[in-house]
Design an enzyme around this catalytic site. Structure first.
Site, PDB file in Angstrom:
ATOM      1  N   HIS A   1      10.074   6.817  12.192  1.00 42.99           N
ATOM      2  CA  HIS A   1       9.795   5.951  11.171  1.00 42.99           C
ATOM      3  C   HIS A   1      10.770   6.094   9.980  1.00 42.99           C
ATOM      4  O   HIS A   1      10.670   7.054   9.332  1.00 42.99           O
ATOM      5  CB  HIS A   1       8.405   5.639  10.806  1.00 42.99           C
ATOM      6  CG  HIS A   1       8.041   4.557   9.983  1.00 42.99           C
ATOM      7  ND1 HIS A   1       7.735   3.411  10.104  1.00 42.99           N
ATOM      8  CD2 HIS A   1       7.829   4.797   8.746  1.00 42.99           C
ATOM      9  CE1 HIS A   1       7.370   2.908   9.377  1.00 42.99           C
ATOM     10  NE2 HIS A   1       7.396   3.308   8.262  1.00 42.99           N
TER      11      HIS A   1
ATOM     12  N   MET B   1      13.700   1.742   0.716  1.00 45.30           N
ATOM     13  CA  MET B   1      13.047   1.326  -0.391  1.00 45.30           C
ATOM     14  C   MET B   1      14.255   1.019  -1.318  1.00 45.30           C
ATOM     15  O   MET B   1      15.389   1.798  -1.436  1.00 45.30           O
ATOM     16  CB  MET B   1      12.140   2.337  -1.112  1.00 45.30           C
ATOM     17  CG  MET B   1      11.363   2.544  -0.052  1.00 45.30           C
ATOM     18  SD  MET B   1       9.804   3.748  -0.792  1.00 45.30           S
ATOM     19  CE  MET B   1       8.748   4.168   0.288  1.00 45.30           C
TER      20      MET B   1
ATOM     21  N   MET C   1      11.339  -2.048   2.863  1.00 46.54           N
ATOM     22  CA  MET C   1      10.694  -2.302   1.720  1.00 46.54           C
ATOM     23  C   MET C   1      11.826  -2.839   0.604  1.00 46.54           C
ATOM     24  O   MET C   1      11.871  -2.206  -0.296  1.00 46.54           O
ATOM     25  CB  MET C   1       9.641  -1.255   1.439  1.00 46.54           C
ATOM     26  CG  MET C   1       8.526  -0.656   2.118  1.00 46.54           C
ATOM     27  SD  MET C   1       8.087   0.892   2.157  1.00 46.54           S
ATOM     28  CE  MET C   1       9.236   1.588   3.150  1.00 46.54           C
TER      29      MET C   1
ATOM     30  N   MET D   1      -0.016  -2.274   6.209  1.00 41.85           N
ATOM     31  CA  MET D   1       0.021  -0.961   5.213  1.00 41.85           C
ATOM     32  C   MET D   1      -1.375  -0.682   4.894  1.00 41.85           C
ATOM     33  O   MET D   1      -2.042  -1.377   4.471  1.00 41.85           O
ATOM     34  CB  MET D   1       0.811  -1.464   3.949  1.00 41.85           C
ATOM     35  CG  MET D   1       2.611  -1.731   4.055  1.00 41.85           C
ATOM     36  SD  MET D   1       3.118  -0.189   4.693  1.00 41.85           S
ATOM     37  CE  MET D   1       2.959   0.926   3.470  1.00 41.85           C
TER      38      MET D   1
ATOM     39  N   SER E   1       7.201   9.545   9.772  1.00 33.95           N
ATOM     40  CA  SER E   1       8.059   9.162   8.440  1.00 33.95           C
ATOM     41  C   SER E   1       8.689  10.112   7.877  1.00 33.95           C
ATOM     42  O   SER E   1       8.133  10.941   7.454  1.00 33.95           O
ATOM     43  CB  SER E   1       6.990   8.425   7.550  1.00 33.95           C
ATOM     44  OG  SER E   1       7.686   8.142   6.490  1.00 33.95           O
TER      45      SER E   1
ATOM     46  N   ASP F   1       0.438   2.182   8.566  1.00 34.46           N
ATOM     47  CA  ASP F   1       1.502   3.044   7.688  1.00 34.46           C
ATOM     48  C   ASP F   1       0.523   3.259   6.406  1.00 34.46           C
ATOM     49  O   ASP F   1       0.391   2.571   5.667  1.00 34.46           O
ATOM     50  CB  ASP F   1       2.683   2.336   7.911  1.00 34.46           C
ATOM     51  CG  ASP F   1       3.554   3.042   6.952  1.00 34.46           C
ATOM     52  OD1 ASP F   1       3.565   4.202   6.647  1.00 34.46           O
ATOM     53  OD2 ASP F   1       4.631   2.584   6.652  1.00 34.46           O
TER      54      ASP F   1
ATOM     55  N   ASP G   1      11.723   4.916   6.379  1.00 30.14           N
ATOM     56  CA  ASP G   1      11.476   4.131   5.004  1.00 30.14           C
ATOM     57  C   ASP G   1      12.614   3.838   4.032  1.00 30.14           C
ATOM     58  O   ASP G   1      12.887   4.639   3.515  1.00 30.14           O
ATOM     59  CB  ASP G   1      10.352   4.752   4.256  1.00 30.14           C
ATOM     60  CG  ASP G   1       8.879   4.871   5.094  1.00 30.14           C
ATOM     61  OD1 ASP G   1       8.701   3.814   5.486  1.00 30.14           O
ATOM     62  OD2 ASP G   1       8.476   6.040   5.225  1.00 30.14           O
TER      63      ASP G   1
ATOM     64  N   HIS H   1      11.543   0.466   8.599  1.00 29.80           N
ATOM     65  CA  HIS H   1      10.561  -0.376   7.688  1.00 29.80           C
ATOM     66  C   HIS H   1      11.312  -0.541   6.255  1.00 29.80           C
ATOM     67  O   HIS H   1      11.543   0.252   5.584  1.00 29.80           O
ATOM     68  CB  HIS H   1       9.268   0.661   7.162  1.00 29.80           C
ATOM     69  CG  HIS H   1       8.588   0.057   6.595  1.00 29.80           C
ATOM     70  ND1 HIS H   1       7.406   0.834   5.905  1.00 29.80           N
ATOM     71  CD2 HIS H   1       8.159  -1.161   6.110  1.00 29.80           C
ATOM     72  CE1 HIS H   1       6.466   0.081   5.459  1.00 29.80           C
ATOM     73  NE2 HIS H   1       7.150  -1.175   5.265  1.00 29.80           N
TER      74      HIS H   1
END
Ligand code: DX5
Ligand code: ZN
Length: 227
Positions: free
Chosen positions: A33, A37, A68, A137, A8, A175, A35, A66
């Site tokens: 990966h 957000m 979020m 998660m 990540s 994760d 992330d 991913h």
């Protein structure tokens, strides 16, 4: 399919992302990966489509994005255009999960669905038929470097069982808070893809850490006929 490692980049040096990514690619990582957000679904803001687009140019690794973010449907086309190979949405972030997963599928990229630590597996049990990946998660999403929540192991085992029983083509990704100490438990429970942020990028020798993780995980991998 043997175990895959997905570093990540949340814990990488953002001022030198290109070099960080080249290093993990060279060390044998399987996926990258990413992330995303939004400061709304989670209490943190990270990156958006322009960064994904830049990453696409510097690596051959599949981009495992991913999301979020609240209301993911709005942003799915932008992340596909930016070069995402796999888009994972949170079941808690969309009202019509079936519609969202079908929307991702219509863009011909990998379909992932994620559940927070406190969300029961039953929330996505049926929707797994539409997914290539279930992201469990094992920390509350929002930050790197948090502690692994042990009760998530049971959820991984149950997910594995459900996937086998129903013959779904769905791999389990786990994760949050994974390092050498808990990696064997996560893999034995049924993870097919392991995400690691701080464990890799905060290590004194990140490449060595990836190799170590692969050596530990490979012999313990769950061999499934289906995913
Ligand atoms: C947390 C992110 C994770 C995180 C993992 O919200 O989804 O991908 O970066 O980082 P570590 O391995 O440091 O917990
Ligand atoms: Zn993540």
């Amino acid at each position: 399919m043997s175990i895959r490692i997905a570093p990540s980049i949340l814990s990488a040096n953002f001022a030198a992302l290109g070099e960080e990514i080249a290093m993990v690619e060279q060390a044998g990582a399987h996926l990258l990966h990413v992330d995303v957000m939004d400061g709304h679904f989670v209490p943190n803001i990270t990156i958006g489509p322009p960064v994904v687009k830049s990453l696409r140019k510097v690596t051959k690794l599949p981009l495992d994005v991913h999301l979020m973010i609240s209301d993911p449907d709005k942003y799915i086309p932008a992340f596909v255009d930016a070069g995402a190979d796999m888009l994972t949405v949170h079941s808690e972030a969309t009202v019509h999960l079936d519609r969202t997963l079908n929307l991702i599928r219509s863009h011909k990229v990998g379909v992932g669905v994620s559940i927070n630590p406190a969300t029961p597996l039953s929330m996505v049990e049926h929707a797994l038929a539409l997914a290539d990946m279930l992201l469990i998660m094992s920390v509350n999403p929002g930050f790197g470097g948090q502690q692994f929540i042990p009760y998530c192991l049971e959820k991984i085992r149950r997910a594995r069982q459900t996937i086998e029983e129903r013959r779904y083509q769905c791999v389990i990704e786990v994760d949050g808070g994974i390092d050498i100490d808990n990696l064997p438990d996560v893999v034995r429970a049924g993870a097919g893809v392991v995400v690691a942020g701080a464990a890799i990028f905060k290590a004194s020798d990140p490449a060595r850490k990836i190799k170590e993780m692969l050596e530990i995980a490979a012999p313990l991998g769950y061999h499934s006929t289906y995913a």
